[in-house]
Design a protein around this motif. Structure first.
Motif, short mmCIF file in Angstrom:
data_model
loop_
_atom_site.label_atom_id
_atom_site.label_comp_id
_atom_site.label_asym_id
_atom_site.label_seq_id
_atom_site.Cartn_x
_atom_site.Cartn_y
_atom_site.Cartn_z
N THR A 159 0.85 -1.19 0.00
CA THR A 159 0.00 0.00 0.00
C THR A 159 0.88 1.24 0.00
OG1 THR A 159 -0.17 0.02 2.42
CG2 THR A 159 -1.91 -1.11 1.21
N TYR A 160 0.46 2.22 -0.79
CA TYR A 160 1.09 3.53 -0.80
C TYR A 160 0.06 4.56 -0.35
CZ TYR A 160 5.01 1.71 -3.57
OH TYR A 160 6.10 1.02 -4.02
N THR A 161 0.48 5.46 0.48
CA THR A 161 -0.40 6.53 0.96
C THR A 161 0.22 7.87 0.60
OG1 THR A 161 -1.13 5.16 2.81
CG2 THR A 161 -1.55 7.53 2.96
N PHE A 204 -0.98 -7.99 -8.91
CA PHE A 204 -1.95 -7.11 -9.56
C PHE A 204 -2.33 -5.99 -8.62
CE2 PHE A 204 -4.40 -9.99 -7.05
CZ PHE A 204 -5.59 -9.36 -6.72
N THR A 205 -2.78 -4.88 -9.20
CA THR A 205 -3.17 -3.70 -8.43
C THR A 205 -4.62 -3.86 -7.98
OG1 THR A 205 -1.65 -2.30 -9.66
CG2 THR A 205 -3.43 -1.20 -8.49
N THR A 206 -4.86 -3.66 -6.72
CA THR A 206 -6.21 -3.81 -6.17
C THR A 206 -6.91 -2.48 -5.94
OG1 THR A 206 -5.29 -3.89 -3.93
CG2 THR A 206 -5.64 -6.00 -5.06
N ALA A 235 3.73 6.18 -7.38
CA ALA A 235 4.58 5.28 -6.58
C ALA A 235 4.45 3.85 -7.08
CB ALA A 235 4.20 5.37 -5.11
N MET A 236 3.21 3.41 -7.34
CA MET A 236 3.00 2.04 -7.82
C MET A 236 3.59 1.86 -9.21
SD MET A 236 1.69 -0.79 -6.65
CE MET A 236 0.45 -0.33 -5.43
N ALA A 288 -4.54 9.26 -3.66
CA ALA A 288 -3.84 9.25 -2.37
C ALA A 288 -3.64 7.84 -1.83
CB ALA A 288 -4.61 10.07 -1.34
N HIS A 289 -4.29 6.85 -2.42
CA HIS A 289 -4.18 5.48 -1.92
C HIS A 289 -4.12 4.51 -3.10
CE1 HIS A 289 -5.12 6.85 2.15
NE2 HIS A 289 -6.11 7.56 1.61
N THR A 290 -3.09 3.70 -3.12
CA THR A 290 -3.01 2.60 -4.07
C THR A 290 -2.60 1.34 -3.31
OG1 THR A 290 -0.73 3.13 -4.64
CG2 THR A 290 -2.44 4.03 -6.06
N ALA A 291 -2.96 0.21 -3.86
CA ALA A 291 -2.65 -1.05 -3.20
C ALA A 291 -2.46 -2.13 -4.25
CB ALA A 291 -3.76 -1.44 -2.23
#
Length: 397
Positions: A175-177, A220-222, A196-197, A233-236
């Motif tokens: 996770t990136y915030t 994979f990106t969720t 970031a991802m 602001a949020h990737t996972a």
């Protein structure tokens, strides 16, 4: 390796006697797929068959609602038949765990009335969460396998192998915030977690050129944002790392960690990594049991290659690998007719409830029971297996 004909006949007769029950069990589990740690119906279906046949069932072992043991016999030579029954999201039983559960159940039923004569305890171990979650490792940690002398299961696939190996693996969530901002009015005030991802994925793609033989990375990106005009602001993401053994897996993890850190450094987002499941060890089959299974499966009319002549490519990964690092174990594969489909494809899901799959349930049950009987009738193997249990107890392992 020769088993008395009376044993062979008894095993064959018992599997045939329970054929309809076993096939129905396989189909019932297949029809209602359940995910890791939520296999309530599937576990109940297996234990109901075993309880009706006189097995003493202990549900909820290791503090896991869908784990169980079901035993017959009082010997200190405990033969564990591992039953898996979790499915995959959306594509259901595309790995054939319904077949695994039914075959282990069938092997136990075939051995039930031989337990006293063979001087063994027959135990079905219901192991949830193989696809994700590492149920077997959790059960190892809780002592469920402490008194087990040997463990077996049979896994459906497009080919037939008596001694397949597998890769060690670990799953990670990433996770990136960052910070939201208007994408047109004030993009400079945002911290873009999607960037970031992207940087991390580019770094991983480049790193693949120099990965060690056998190391694999896939994911994979969720989560990647909520609106095109908002700085995400949020990737996972979810990733799976595989390698030939634990040491190579740790080296791969360190390399991938650096790639994910690169994304955080380049974007300014904060990185969080989590390993939701215990790492899976590489599968190391017991050589004697694999040869015994080779002898046993031939009695069903199947003709796999000798274990020493099997192809090198390992299977994917399995938490049965963790069991195999602790006690003598095998995890052979049994062929089902799936056309060009392989495990984890929707077409393989369909194949796992076909007549070919039904035959694999019965042939697998016979071969597992036959293997257990061969080990029990061999005094040298009885001594080896018992000594292994004693050694683990002495070392606390």
């Amino acid at each position: 390796m020769i088993l008395p004909q009376t044993d062979v006949q008894h095993i064959t007769t018992q599997v045939q006697r329970y054929r309809d029950t076993l096939v129905q069990l396989s189909h019932d589990i297949h029809a209602e797929p359940e995910l890791a740690f939520a296999e309530y119906r599937s576990a109940r279906k297996v234990t109901e068959v075993l309880a009706e046949a006189g097995f003493e069932v202990e549900p909820g072992v290791a503090g896991l609602d869908t784990a169980f043991t079901a035993s017959v016999g009082t010997s200190d030579l405990v033969v564990a038949l591992c039953a898996e029954y979790d499915a995959l999201p959306e594509i259901g039983h595309a790995c054939g765990h319904n077949i695994i559960a039914a075959a282990s159940t069938g092997a136990a039923l075939a051995l039930r009335d031989l337990a006293t004569d063979l001087d063994i305890t027959v135990r079905v171990v219901g192991t949830p969460a193989e696809e994700q979650g590492g149920g077997k490792q959790l059960m190892l940690d809780a002592g469920v396998f402490d008194d087990v002398a040997m463990a077996m299961m049979v896994h459906p696939g497009p080919d037939e192998r008596c001694a397949p190996t597998s890769l060690a693996c670990t799953d990670i969530t990433v996770t990136y915030t960052g910070r939201e901002s208007h994408a047109a009015m004030a993009p400079h005030l945002g911290v873009n977690a999607a960037d970031a991802m992207t940087v991390a994925q580019a770094a991983i793609g480049l790193a693949r050129q120099q990965l060690e033989p056998g190391q694999q990375v896939h994911g994979f990106t969720t989560a990647g944002g909520t609106a095109s005009n908002v700085i995400p602001a949020h990737t996972a993401a979810e990733y799976l790392l595989r390698a030939p053994d634990a040491e190579a897996l740790q080296r791969l993890y360190d390399r991938m960690h650096a790639c994910f850190q690169a994304g955080a450094l380049a974007s300014g987002a904060e990185l969080a990594l989590h390993q939701p499941s215990p790492p899976y060890a590489n599968l190391t089959p017991d050589a004697w049991l694999a040869r015994a299974y080779h002898t046993a499966i031939h009695t069903t009319g199947r003709t796999p290659a000798h274990p020493a002549e099997e192809p090198d490519p390992p299977l994917g990964s399995t938490d049965m690998g963790n069991v195999s690092q602790v006690l003598p174990s095998i995890h052979p594969t049994i062929h089902i007719d799936s056309g060009t489909a392989v495990n984890h494809q929707p077409e393989f899901t369909d194949a796992c409830a076909s007549p070919s799959a039904d035959q694999a349930v019965c042939d697998g049950a016979r071969a597992l029971a036959h293997t257990a009987a061969l080990a029990a009738r061999d005094e040298a193997q009885r001594a080896r297996l018992r000594a292994g249990v004693r050694a683990r107890r002495a070392t606390g392992g």
